[in-house]
Design a protein around this motif. Structure first.
Motif, PDB file in Angstrom:
ATOM      1  N   GLY A   4       0.777  -1.151  -0.095  1.00 31.45           N
ATOM      2  CA  GLY A   4       0.082   0.093   0.140  1.00 31.45           C
ATOM      3  C   GLY A   4       0.793   1.290  -0.143  1.00 31.45           C
ATOM      4  N   THR A   5       0.278   2.190   0.132  1.00 29.59           N
ATOM      5  CA  THR A   5       0.952   3.665   0.327  1.00 29.59           C
ATOM      6  C   THR A   5       2.146   3.596   1.276  1.00 29.59           C
ATOM      7  N   ARG A   8       2.837  10.304   0.877  1.00 28.11           N
ATOM      8  CA  ARG A   8       1.822   9.089   0.862  1.00 28.11           C
ATOM      9  C   ARG A   8       0.715   9.600   0.303  1.00 28.11           C
ATOM     10  N   ARG A   9       0.185  10.799   0.372  1.00 21.64           N
ATOM     11  CA  ARG A   9      -0.937  11.288  -0.345  1.00 21.64           C
ATOM     12  C   ARG A   9      -0.549  11.331  -2.141  1.00 21.64           C
ATOM     13  N   ALA A  68      -0.811   7.730  -3.341  1.00 20.84           N
ATOM     14  CA  ALA A  68      -1.970   7.234  -3.347  1.00 20.84           C
ATOM     15  C   ALA A  68      -2.805   8.115  -4.715  1.00 20.84           C
ATOM     16  N   LYS A 101      -3.977   5.610  -7.783  1.00 21.22           N
ATOM     17  CA  LYS A 101      -5.624   5.685  -8.156  1.00 21.22           C
ATOM     18  C   LYS A 101      -5.252   5.858  -9.565  1.00 21.22           C
TER      19      LYS A 101
END
Length: 124
Positions: free
Chosen positions: A12-13, A28-29, A32, A36
């Motif tokens: 994951g992130t 991390r944003r 993400a 996406k």
């Protein structure tokens, strides 16, 4: 996103951010947003349902209530069942009408709200 593919789509992130800390500083944003845009979803974020093994339903059960089903003519006895199922992260209700004389489905209706219209549309 080779890190994601090397991890068999399980990172994951957070884990991608830790793996990138060796040479690149990325939030991390941002990771993400990139995931996406590439339609990458970690295996750990997907909900999984596990079926639990229960005892077999083939055992003989005593008829304590002495039920006798003599259905007679067609569509004399119709039984209804209302249940809910999950479809695309939303709960939907399913109403099924069963004809006891030939044990076939007489009607059904599906909807997101449990109302009298749901049952009435199954009757028609």
């Amino acid at each position: 996103m080779t890190i994601f593919k090397r991890s068999y789509q399980s990172y994951g992130t957070r884990r991608i951010c830790i793996a990138l800390q060796a040479g690149i500083s990325v939030s991390r944003r941002y990771i993400a947003r990139v995931m996406k845009s590439l339609s990458l979803v970690s295996k750990y974020t997907i909900k999984r349902y596990r079926g639990y093994q229960t005892a077999s339903n083939s055992s003989v059960t005593a008829n304590h209530l002495q039920r006798q089903f003599d259905v007679g003519s067609k569509q004399q006895i119709i039984v209804a069942d209302l249940t809910y199922i999950r479809v695309n992260h939303c709960w939907n209700y399913l109403c099924v009408l069963l004809n006891l004389s030939n044990r076939q489905i007489a009607g059904y209706s599906i909807g997101q709200h449990k109302t009298a219209d749901l049952v009435m549309s199954a009757l028609s």
